[in-house]
Design a protein around this motif. Structure first.
Motif, mmCIF file in Angstrom:
data_model
loop_
_atom_site.group_PDB
_atom_site.id
_atom_site.type_symbol
_atom_site.label_atom_id
_atom_site.label_comp_id
_atom_site.label_asym_id
_atom_site.label_seq_id
_atom_site.Cartn_x
_atom_site.Cartn_y
_atom_site.Cartn_z
ATOM 1 N N SER A 139 0.616 -1.149 -0.010
ATOM 2 C CA SER A 139 -0.662 -0.265 -0.007
ATOM 3 C C SER A 139 1.104 1.570 0.100
ATOM 4 O O SER A 139 2.309 1.055 0.539
ATOM 5 N N ALA A 140 0.633 2.016 -0.835
ATOM 6 C CA ALA A 140 0.641 3.790 -0.893
ATOM 7 C C ALA A 140 -0.393 4.189 -0.173
ATOM 8 O O ALA A 140 -1.206 4.626 -0.683
ATOM 9 N N ASN A 141 0.256 5.845 0.167
ATOM 10 C CA ASN A 141 -0.027 6.690 1.032
ATOM 11 C C ASN A 141 -0.072 8.109 0.137
ATOM 12 O O ASN A 141 -0.028 9.411 0.017
ATOM 13 N N SER A 142 1.427 7.652 -1.160
ATOM 14 C CA SER A 142 1.020 9.266 -2.183
ATOM 15 C C SER A 142 1.203 8.961 -3.346
ATOM 16 O O SER A 142 1.403 7.531 -3.645
ATOM 17 N N SER A 143 1.426 9.125 -4.087
ATOM 18 C CA SER A 143 1.493 9.518 -6.159
ATOM 19 C C SER A 143 2.893 8.746 -5.922
ATOM 20 O O SER A 143 3.567 9.260 -5.237
ATOM 21 N N GLY A 144 2.715 8.069 -7.494
ATOM 22 C CA GLY A 144 3.768 8.096 -8.282
ATOM 23 C C GLY A 144 4.168 6.515 -7.589
ATOM 24 O O GLY A 144 5.679 6.335 -7.221
ATOM 25 N N LYS A 145 3.830 5.933 -6.654
ATOM 26 C CA LYS A 145 4.361 3.980 -6.062
ATOM 27 C C LYS A 145 4.272 3.318 -6.639
ATOM 28 O O LYS A 145 2.928 3.025 -7.462
ATOM 29 N N TRP A 146 4.815 2.265 -6.641
ATOM 30 C CA TRP A 146 4.598 1.025 -7.494
ATOM 31 C C TRP A 146 5.694 0.133 -6.207
ATOM 32 O O TRP A 146 6.271 0.593 -5.942
ATOM 33 N N MET A 147 5.538 -0.968 -6.542
ATOM 34 C CA MET A 147 6.657 -2.009 -5.992
ATOM 35 C C MET A 147 6.600 -3.307 -7.410
ATOM 36 O O MET A 147 5.377 -4.065 -7.597
ATOM 37 N N ASP A 148 7.571 -3.999 -7.267
ATOM 38 C CA ASP A 148 8.278 -5.305 -7.703
ATOM 39 C C ASP A 148 8.001 -6.364 -7.311
ATOM 40 O O ASP A 148 8.458 -6.153 -6.193
ATOM 41 N N ILE A 149 8.186 -6.764 -8.119
ATOM 42 C CA ILE A 149 8.410 -9.009 -7.151
ATOM 43 C C ILE A 149 8.869 -9.713 -8.363
ATOM 44 O O ILE A 149 7.662 -10.066 -9.408
ATOM 45 N N ALA A 150 9.274 -11.019 -8.246
ATOM 46 C CA ALA A 150 9.970 -11.248 -9.158
ATOM 47 C C ALA A 150 10.250 -12.876 -8.644
ATOM 48 O O ALA A 150 10.805 -13.092 -7.473
#
Length: 202
Positions: free
Chosen positions: A139-150
């Motif tokens: 989760s995030a509370n501001s714009s421009g955020k991401w998460m990667d998994i592999a």
């Protein structure tokens, strides 16, 4: 006083094949997603290329995202789930399975054990032979955020067939230790060694 090394050898079996599409090579096939997903990315950096999953929303101020998969057909036992991940600063990102969980550091594309923000996490967990769910959430509370998994991995850890190797120094008087006994025990996935003189190494 002699110092000797006790090595615990635990057989492991690679069962990653029970995870459908663990490397994002088939887009989102095999995974159930909730919330915002950005898409399948390519050219992760700890090895030569390869795809990875990206979740989040770079234009939305607040989001919650997850991907999960139910694993079936495995017997009761102790397993190790692993995955590699990274997240933008300010993202709370978690890998979980069967009530066990760990978080990934959110450093963007900087740092990380595997460079460019990538870090590996592993969870040791037990099952009773019933299906279990592997999940990544964030989760995030501001714009421009991401998460990667592999690069998900699943290993069976056969502690019941563990063995001991004792490395003694060349100068040790082996006659002193001729009646020494070692016991290898496993309780809640923790292995420990006890000697006949009541010293415990766990």
């Amino acid at each position: 006083v002699d110092t000797f090394a006790v090595v615990i050898n635990v057989p492991e079996v690679d069962l990653t094949s029970f995870i459908k599409n663990p490397d994002a090579s088939s887009k989102w096939n095999g995974w159930t997603t909730e919330g915002s997903t950005i898409g399948i990315q390519s050219s992760q950096t700890w090895q030569n290329g390869g795809n990875y999953f990206r979740l989040g929303n770079t234009s939305k101020n607040e989001w919650n995202s997850s991907m999960q998969q139910t694993i079936t057909g495995l017997p009761a036992g102790t397993y190790i789930l692993s995955a590699k991940g990274r997240a933008a600063e300010g993202v709370e990102m978690e890998l979980s399975v069967n009530g066990f969980a760990d978080t990934f550091p959110a450093t963007g594309t900087v740092g990380g054990e595997l460079t460019n923000g990538w870090t590996e996490r592993s969870l040791i967990f037990t099952t009773d032979g019933q299906p279990f769910v592997i999940k990544v959430s964030g989760s995030a509370n501001s714009s421009g955020k991401w998460m990667d998994i592999a690069d998900f991995g699943l290993t069976y850890s056969n502690a019941s067939n563990a063995s001991l190797t004792v490395n003694m120094p060349e100068t040790a008087d082996m006659a002193i230790y001729k009646n020494l006994k070692l016991w290898l025990t496993s309780v809640s996935s923790k292995l420990s060694v006890t000697t006949s003189n009541a010293h415990n190494y766990g």
